[in-house]
Each structure stands twice: as C-alpha cells, then as structure tokens.
Design an enzyme around this catalytic site. Structure first.
Site, PDB file in Angstrom:
ATOM      1  CG  ASP A 125      -1.860  -1.138   1.296  1.00  0.00           C
ATOM      2  OD1 ASP A 125      -2.064  -1.672   2.397  1.00  0.00           O
ATOM      3  OD2 ASP A 125      -2.390  -1.501   0.232  1.00  0.00           O
ATOM      4  CD  GLU A 126      -0.304   5.371   1.923  1.00  0.00           C
ATOM      5  OE1 GLU A 126      -0.502   5.210   3.146  1.00  0.00           O
ATOM      6  OE2 GLU A 126      -0.733   6.356   1.296  1.00  0.00           O
ATOM      7  N   PRO A 127       4.386   1.204   1.665  1.00  0.00           N
ATOM      8  CG  PRO A 127       5.699  -0.046   0.197  1.00  0.00           C
ATOM      9  CD  PRO A 127       4.383   0.665   0.293  1.00  0.00           C
TER      10      PRO A 127
END
Length: 487
Positions: A125-127
C-alpha cells in the site's frame, strides 16, 4: 431512493468553462485511470460499480486497492486495464515464501488472466510511508521479486509488470525546491534494491502524491499553486520555474532518481486527488478545480522543467468512491476523496474518460428503508457525551470536523449525525440505535442543507470476505513455512 434524499447537484460548470474543457487537449485515453478502494462499510456491489460507473463513464483503466474476486469478475471482458494491489500485511509472507507468492498469483491473476486485462501488480500500500518506520522495508523488494518469479512461472510476466508504490515523503524533504530532493536516508538501501529490480524488469517507478496534505503542511504556498492556477510569482529553482505542485513533486522524484543513478526511469503517478469533506478547503468546488487542472495539464503533454515533453506515462486519480473505513491518521479528509459518494453519485465534474460530458451516476441504487437514528431529546441526556464518543469511535464522524459539510451542526444535531452513521453502518439493525436508550428511529430525514445523513444501501459482505480470505490463506501458508524451518 426518495427524491428528497438526492444529493445537491455537482457544482455548476459555467458554459465558458465547459467550452474550455472541450477545447483543451484531451488526455490520451491510456494515460488516465482511477483508484478503486474497498475500505467502506457501505459498498456498492462490484458489478454495479463496473456496469454503472466505470463503463458508462468510459474509464479506461482502474487500480484496485486489493485483489477482490468480485471486482475482478466484474471487470472480466470489459477491456478496462487493471492494476491490482497487494496490501502491506501480505508483504512479509510473500517475501518469506515463493509458494505463497505463487498461490497469490494463481488465485488473483492466473484464474482471471484470460478475461481481465491486467497491466500492473502493485506490491504494498504505502510501505515507505514515514510513519510506518522500517516495518516493511525488509520485505517489500523480496515480495516483489517473488511475485515477479511467480508471474514468470505462470508465463504471464510479458503481459504485466510488478511495481512498488512510494509516497512523496520517501524523497521530499524540508525544502520545496526539487533540486534539493533525495531519497530518505533510512530507505537508501531498500531503494537501491528496488530501483535495480524495476530497471531489470523495465518497470516504471510509481509515486503517490497527496497535494492536500502538502497544502496543509506548506502554509506559505498559495492554493493557486495546487490548483494549476496562473501564479504571479512561481517557485524558482535555479533556472527552472514551478507554478504547480505536481510538476515540482515529479521533478523532486526525478532529482532523487538521478542522484540514485536511475535518471531515465519512467514514472507513473499512482495517486493524485483532492478531498471534498472533513477539513477546511476540502470541498467539491476546490476538488473540481484540482482535477480539471490536473487532467488538462497531463493532456498537454508538456512534461516538467526537468523532463520537458515527457509527462508521467500514466496517472491514477484518487479516487473513485468515498471510503468511510480508511485510516484518518493524516486527517478525516482521507475518507472523502471520492469523485463519487459511497453510493455512486457524482460530487463534481471530473474527466475520468468521458470528456466534457457530465458524469453518469450509478443507476438503480438499492437503498435500505428511509429510516434514520437520531437523539431522543425526551430522555435524560446527562450521559449523552459518552454515547456520542462511542458512536464516533466506531463509526465515521469526519464530516463533523471543522470545515466539514456537517461542521455547522449544533447540539443535538451532531449527536444525531453520529448515532445515524453508526446505525446505517450496521444495516439499520434496531439494537444499533439503542445508545443506552438515547437513540430514536425516525422516518423523517434529519439532513440539513449540504449535510446529508447517510442512508445505507443493500449490499453483501462478499467483497470484504473475498478480500480477507486470501490474506488468511497466505498467512496460514507463511505460518506453516515458518514451522517447517523450525522443525
């Protein structure tokens, strides 16, 4: 849905503006897409989203937040280009086990590959989000490599590419000047591995932009800078001038890529949008200005000062529908990025593929009965604050925040809004309007002006079940893999 429940029409687009929109160079159909997320307690059936929104509005491509079997089945045979996401929660098991990666690809790609036009697999997702620390850094590249290997084995690697999304805070720093940008020091090692992986597979770099968050943090920048409006004093960075946030952000990434040794890597903007509620300056009118400026700017193919005539190869608008279960760590506005409301009604004009024509709303939405839950003023209200807090903590009260569409509600209207939101999220079950005896079910619509008290739609838990089942299966595979190593 009764006519009294209809949302006020989207902001009026004057005839002159419509003419300008029609005259502006249309963005290439292949360049613009929309994000479709599933973090909603009130979800339209996937088939209705595809047949009632995506196809009638000529959306050419869609990015799924996760692999929903309902959504993939609905997209089959449509010709819409599909990017499918892998949640951060799956990065560790996918990185730890090639079998888990192969299982994920089989269940979510191979079984649909004959009828769904896959374009990208988006790993994470938004690592790299700053507030996540290094929780996902050790796993993200290995997970991407394992997914790529699984695609090769399935003989699908030539049809789609594997990407990893990176938020703007991965490379932007305290300065707004693109020439000062570089990747954060804590991601340098992982970023070097990621860039090598992308280069070796000829894959583009995906960046996620959050202009509203940037606007909130940079109080010295005018709203015009974010809305693609002419500026009398553009931002100067050496010989280059920047009159909008998007170009500056892309060139900050270009600078960072160049410093890392990958100056020619293609770029995809995986997220760019503006919220319509939940904060000051989060309105449909401002969102329309941003989206119109963004799409027209992309359509001109002017590129950026560092990459003239070379715009991002694709851009995904954020997002298709409101999601009342999204994290509000950045702000309550995160739940109001939809071009459409949760029930598929357009909030403003945006060109998502249909050109200058008005957006078509989802038809034949199947609402629950016209019933709402409100505060019963005839009861002892001495403990109403605790019930109000409980309803908001479990439901969604972001429209009550300063600047929100319901921020003008005085007591007891704000309490009724909270009660009703919780009640609708629980499919109007009678016990969900109890609140220690303070709730009252009514058939009189309590909406006030632009503050609409939501009314739930008939749906099923199928989407959420299909989203969580693969996660559970992969976690079980990973657990068994770990047990095997121990033994």
């Amino acid at each position: 849905m009764p006519s009294t429940r209809l949302r006020p029409p989207p902001p009026f687009v004057p005839g002159l503006l419509l003419l300008l929109l029609a005259m502006a160079p249309p963005p290439p159909a292949s360049a613009v897409g929309v994000n479709w997320g599933f973090a909603s307690s009130l979800s339209l059936p996937a088939a209705q989203v595809v047949r009632g929104l995506l196809l009638p509005n000529s959306v050419p491509r869609v990015r799924l937040a996760a692999a929903s079997s309902d959504a993939l089945a609905a997209l089959a045979g449509t010709g819409i280009a599909v990017s499918v996401g892998i949640p951060d929660a799956l990065l560790r098991p996918l990185a730890s086990s090639t079998k888990a990666a192969a299982a994920w690809v089989h269940d979510n790609v191979t079984r649909y590959s004959s009828s769904v036009r896959f374009e990208y697999i988006v790993v994470g997702d938004e690592p790299f989000l700053l507030r996540h620390g290094q929780n996902f850094h050790p796993f993200v590249v290995r997970a991407a490599e394992n997914v790529q290997q699984a695609l090769v084995h399935a003989k699908l690697s030539g049809k789609m590419k594997v990407l990893v999304p990176c938020t703007a805070d991965t490379f932007q720093n305290a300065s707004i000047l693109p020439s000062k940008a570089s990747f954060r020091s804590d991601v340098n090692k992982t970023m070097a591995d990621l860039l090598s992986f992308l280069a070796n597979s000829s894959s583009p770099f995906m960046v996620e932009l959050d202009p509203f968050l940037s606007f909130q943090h940079n109080k010295n920048m005018s709203l015009d800078y974010y809305l693609f409006q002419l500026m009398s004093h553009p931002v100067k960075d050496g010989q280059n001038k920047y009159d909008n946030y998007v170009d500056a952000s892309i060139d900050a990434l270009v600078t960072s890529l160049t410093k890392a040794g990958f100056s020619d890597m293609d770029i995809i903007v995986g997220r760019a949008g503006w919220p319509t509620d939940g904060a000051v300056n989060a309105t449909p009118a401002i969102a329309q200005s941003f989206m119109t400026g963004l799409v027209n700017h992309l359509g001109k193919k002017s590129g950026t000062p560092l990459r003239p005539k070379v715009p991002p190869i694709e851009m995904y608008l954020f997002s298709l529908l409101d999601e009342d279960q999204r994290s509000i760590a950045s702000g309550g506005y995160e739940r109001h990025h939809g071009i459409f409301t949760f029930d598929g009604q357009a909030k403003y004009y945006a060109n998502i593929g249909q050109g200058p024509k008005s957006l078509k709303n989802a038809p034949a939405v199947n609402y629950l009965p016209s019933k709402w839950c409100v505060l019963d003023n005839n009861k002892d209200l001495s403990n109403v604050s605790s019930s109000f807090s409980s309803a908001c903590s479990k439901g969604d009260c972001t429209s009550l925040l300063p600047g929100g569409s319901c921020s003008g509600l005085a007591w007891p209207g704000n309490v009724s809004y909270a009660f009703n939101n919780y009640y609708q999220q629980h499919d109007q079950s009678e016990d969900s309007c109890y609140f220690n005896g303070l709730g009252l079910i009514t058939t009189v619509d309590p909406s006030v002006d632009n503050c609409l008290f939501p009314l739930a739609i008939r749906t099923s838990a199928a989407t959420s079940l299909h989203l969580t089942l693969p996660v559970l299966l992969l976690l079980v595979l990973w657990f068994l893999h770990c047990l095997y190593i121990v033994w």
